[in-house]
Write a protein that holds these residues in place. Structure first.
Motif, PDB file in Angstrom:
ATOM      1  N   GLN A  49     -28.935  -0.440  29.486  1.00  0.00           N
ATOM      2  CA  GLN A  49     -29.989  -1.200  30.147  1.00  0.00           C
ATOM      3  C   GLN A  49     -30.419  -2.328  29.224  1.00  0.00           C
ATOM      4  O   GLN A  49     -30.290  -2.226  27.999  1.00  0.00           O
ATOM      5  CB  GLN A  49     -31.203  -0.332  30.453  1.00  0.00           C
ATOM      6  CG  GLN A  49     -31.006   0.628  31.601  1.00  0.00           C
ATOM      7  CD  GLN A  49     -32.295   1.353  31.911  1.00  0.00           C
ATOM      8  OE1 GLN A  49     -32.671   2.247  31.182  1.00  0.00           O
ATOM      9  NE2 GLN A  49     -32.951   0.958  32.984  1.00  0.00           N
ATOM     10  N   SER A  50     -30.975  -3.363  29.801  1.00  0.00           N
ATOM     11  CA  SER A  50     -31.448  -4.467  28.970  1.00  0.00           C
ATOM     12  C   SER A  50     -32.629  -3.985  28.130  1.00  0.00           C
ATOM     13  O   SER A  50     -33.444  -3.169  28.574  1.00  0.00           O
ATOM     14  CB  SER A  50     -31.853  -5.675  29.818  1.00  0.00           C
ATOM     15  OG  SER A  50     -33.074  -5.423  30.476  1.00  0.00           O
ATOM     16  N   THR A  51     -32.689  -4.486  26.928  1.00  0.00           N
ATOM     17  CA  THR A  51     -33.769  -4.120  26.008  1.00  0.00           C
ATOM     18  C   THR A  51     -35.116  -4.451  26.619  1.00  0.00           C
ATOM     19  O   THR A  51     -36.054  -3.652  26.543  1.00  0.00           O
ATOM     20  CB  THR A  51     -33.579  -4.844  24.663  1.00  0.00           C
ATOM     21  OG1 THR A  51     -32.317  -4.431  24.110  1.00  0.00           O
ATOM     22  CG2 THR A  51     -34.688  -4.515  23.689  1.00  0.00           C
ATOM     23  N   SER A  52     -35.227  -5.616  27.247  1.00  0.00           N
ATOM     24  CA  SER A  52     -36.517  -6.002  27.826  1.00  0.00           C
ATOM     25  C   SER A  52     -36.919  -5.064  28.963  1.00  0.00           C
ATOM     26  O   SER A  52     -38.098  -4.742  29.113  1.00  0.00           O
ATOM     27  CB  SER A  52     -36.493  -7.454  28.301  1.00  0.00           C
ATOM     28  OG  SER A  52     -35.494  -7.648  29.271  1.00  0.00           O
ATOM     29  N   GLU A  53     -35.961  -4.578  29.729  1.00  0.00           N
ATOM     30  CA  GLU A  53     -36.269  -3.635  30.808  1.00  0.00           C
ATOM     31  C   GLU A  53     -36.816  -2.317  30.244  1.00  0.00           C
ATOM     32  O   GLU A  53     -37.743  -1.733  30.792  1.00  0.00           O
ATOM     33  CB  GLU A  53     -35.015  -3.371  31.634  1.00  0.00           C
ATOM     34  CG  GLU A  53     -35.231  -2.495  32.839  1.00  0.00           C
ATOM     35  CD  GLU A  53     -33.956  -2.274  33.636  1.00  0.00           C
ATOM     36  OE1 GLU A  53     -33.948  -1.340  34.455  1.00  0.00           O
ATOM     37  OE2 GLU A  53     -32.975  -3.018  33.456  1.00  0.00           O
ATOM     38  N   VAL A  54     -36.241  -1.859  29.148  1.00  0.00           N
ATOM     39  CA  VAL A  54     -36.647  -0.588  28.545  1.00  0.00           C
ATOM     40  C   VAL A  54     -38.002  -0.705  27.843  1.00  0.00           C
ATOM     41  O   VAL A  54     -38.823   0.211  27.906  1.00  0.00           O
ATOM     42  CB  VAL A  54     -35.575  -0.095  27.542  1.00  0.00           C
ATOM     43  CG1 VAL A  54     -36.051   1.133  26.775  1.00  0.00           C
ATOM     44  CG2 VAL A  54     -34.267   0.195  28.255  1.00  0.00           C
ATOM     45  N   THR A  55     -38.258  -1.840  27.203  1.00  0.00           N
ATOM     46  CA  THR A  55     -39.423  -1.948  26.328  1.00  0.00           C
ATOM     47  C   THR A  55     -40.576  -2.779  26.889  1.00  0.00           C
ATOM     48  O   THR A  55     -41.680  -2.730  26.348  1.00  0.00           O
ATOM     49  CB  THR A  55     -39.023  -2.546  24.967  1.00  0.00           C
ATOM     50  OG1 THR A  55     -38.519  -3.874  25.165  1.00  0.00           O
ATOM     51  CG2 THR A  55     -37.981  -1.679  24.273  1.00  0.00           C
ATOM     52  N   SER A  56     -40.357  -3.520  27.949  1.00  0.00           N
ATOM     53  CA  SER A  56     -41.376  -4.440  28.464  1.00  0.00           C
ATOM     54  C   SER A  56     -42.682  -3.718  28.800  1.00  0.00           C
ATOM     55  O   SER A  56     -42.699  -2.727  29.533  1.00  0.00           O
ATOM     56  CB  SER A  56     -40.847  -5.156  29.706  1.00  0.00           C
ATOM     57  OG  SER A  56     -41.803  -6.082  30.170  1.00  0.00           O
ATOM     58  N   GLY A  57     -43.764  -4.219  28.247  1.00  0.00           N
ATOM     59  CA  GLY A  57     -45.092  -3.683  28.520  1.00  0.00           C
ATOM     60  C   GLY A  57     -45.382  -2.349  27.865  1.00  0.00           C
ATOM     61  O   GLY A  57     -46.375  -1.703  28.182  1.00  0.00           O
ATOM     62  N   LYS A  58     -44.525  -1.919  26.957  1.00  0.00           N
ATOM     63  CA  LYS A  58     -44.696  -0.615  26.317  1.00  0.00           C
ATOM     64  C   LYS A  58     -44.856  -0.758  24.808  1.00  0.00           C
ATOM     65  O   LYS A  58     -44.335  -1.693  24.215  1.00  0.00           O
ATOM     66  CB  LYS A  58     -43.475   0.270  26.590  1.00  0.00           C
ATOM     67  CG  LYS A  58     -43.258   0.566  28.052  1.00  0.00           C
ATOM     68  CD  LYS A  58     -42.015   1.383  28.256  1.00  0.00           C
ATOM     69  CE  LYS A  58     -41.793   1.631  29.739  1.00  0.00           C
ATOM     70  NZ  LYS A  58     -40.530   2.322  29.985  1.00  0.00           N
ATOM     71  N   VAL A  59     -45.554   0.181  24.237  1.00  0.00           N
ATOM     72  CA  VAL A  59     -45.543   0.309  22.785  1.00  0.00           C
ATOM     73  C   VAL A  59     -44.166   0.864  22.451  1.00  0.00           C
ATOM     74  O   VAL A  59     -43.748   1.879  23.015  1.00  0.00           O
ATOM     75  CB  VAL A  59     -46.641   1.269  22.293  1.00  0.00           C
ATOM     76  CG1 VAL A  59     -46.491   1.547  20.808  1.00  0.00           C
ATOM     77  CG2 VAL A  59     -48.016   0.717  22.609  1.00  0.00           C
ATOM     78  N   THR A  60     -43.441   0.195  21.581  1.00  0.00           N
ATOM     79  CA  THR A  60     -42.082   0.606  21.254  1.00  0.00           C
ATOM     80  C   THR A  60     -42.038   1.197  19.854  1.00  0.00           C
ATOM     81  O   THR A  60     -42.439   0.550  18.893  1.00  0.00           O
ATOM     82  CB  THR A  60     -41.111  -0.589  21.370  1.00  0.00           C
ATOM     83  OG1 THR A  60     -41.196  -1.097  22.708  1.00  0.00           O
ATOM     84  CG2 THR A  60     -39.695  -0.177  21.078  1.00  0.00           C
ATOM     85  N   ILE A  61     -41.562   2.420  19.789  1.00  0.00           N
ATOM     86  CA  ILE A  61     -41.452   3.136  18.517  1.00  0.00           C
ATOM     87  C   ILE A  61     -39.982   3.181  18.124  1.00  0.00           C
ATOM     88  O   ILE A  61     -39.146   3.653  18.892  1.00  0.00           O
ATOM     89  CB  ILE A  61     -41.995   4.573  18.633  1.00  0.00           C
ATOM     90  CG1 ILE A  61     -43.467   4.553  19.053  1.00  0.00           C
ATOM     91  CG2 ILE A  61     -41.798   5.331  17.325  1.00  0.00           C
ATOM     92  CD1 ILE A  61     -44.007   5.916  19.442  1.00  0.00           C
ATOM     93  N   LEU A  62     -39.667   2.671  16.958  1.00  0.00           N
ATOM     94  CA  LEU A  62     -38.301   2.768  16.431  1.00  0.00           C
ATOM     95  C   LEU A  62     -38.207   4.058  15.627  1.00  0.00           C
ATOM     96  O   LEU A  62     -38.949   4.262  14.671  1.00  0.00           O
ATOM     97  CB  LEU A  62     -37.976   1.562  15.548  1.00  0.00           C
ATOM     98  CG  LEU A  62     -38.098   0.196  16.209  1.00  0.00           C
ATOM     99  CD1 LEU A  62     -37.723  -0.902  15.225  1.00  0.00           C
ATOM    100  CD2 LEU A  62     -37.261   0.112  17.470  1.00  0.00           C
ATOM    101  N   TYR A  63     -37.296   4.918  16.042  1.00  0.00           N
ATOM    102  CA  TYR A  63     -37.146   6.226  15.411  1.00  0.00           C
ATOM    103  C   TYR A  63     -35.847   6.260  14.621  1.00  0.00           C
ATOM    104  O   TYR A  63     -34.760   6.366  15.178  1.00  0.00           O
ATOM    105  CB  TYR A  63     -37.165   7.316  16.484  1.00  0.00           C
ATOM    106  CG  TYR A  63     -37.162   8.718  15.949  1.00  0.00           C
ATOM    107  CD1 TYR A  63     -37.997   9.094  14.903  1.00  0.00           C
ATOM    108  CD2 TYR A  63     -36.328   9.684  16.488  1.00  0.00           C
ATOM    109  CE1 TYR A  63     -38.005  10.387  14.413  1.00  0.00           C
ATOM    110  CE2 TYR A  63     -36.329  10.986  16.015  1.00  0.00           C
ATOM    111  CZ  TYR A  63     -37.170  11.327  14.973  1.00  0.00           C
ATOM    112  OH  TYR A  63     -37.180  12.609  14.485  1.00  0.00           O
TER     113      TYR A  63
END
Length: 112
Positions: free
Chosen positions: A33-47
């Protein structure tokens, strides 16, 4: 998106910068999926983690519990796994458990 430096909030990171940082696509439970679709409008945590890391695997349930509590509280959160695995098979095995939680990952070939 907020950027933290030395524990201090440095400000939001624009969505275009997230795609620049992580790449255009992520692996999800439903494929790429596109990164923007997955992360848009969300707090993104890099694990950052790896299958070979025993202390990482021990931390996984605690991290998953924290994530589920955030989601249950109505927070919009995306988790992106950044692999330190030594090979694609290890990455796939380890990430399979994360997919079930709805987490995404950088493609393995982009983390090495």
């Amino acid at each position: 998106y907020n950027v933290y430096a030395n524990g201090a909030r440095a400000g939001p990171l624009p969505p275009s910068s997230v795609a620049t940082l992580l790449g255009e696509t992520l692996i999800t439970n439903s494929g790429k999926q596109s990164t923007s679709e997955v992360t848009s409008g969300k707090v993104t945590i890099l694990y950052f983690s790896a299958d070979w890391c025993a202390s990482c695997r021990k931390f996984d349930p605690q991290f998953a519990f924290m994530h589920s509590n955030l989601v249950a509280a109505g927070k919009s959160v995306a988790v992106v796994y950044v692999s330190s695995d030594k090979d694609a098979a290890s990455f796939g095995k380890y990430f399979d458990g994360m997919r079930e939680k709805g987490w995404a990952a950088l493609p393995f070939d982009e983390t090495t």
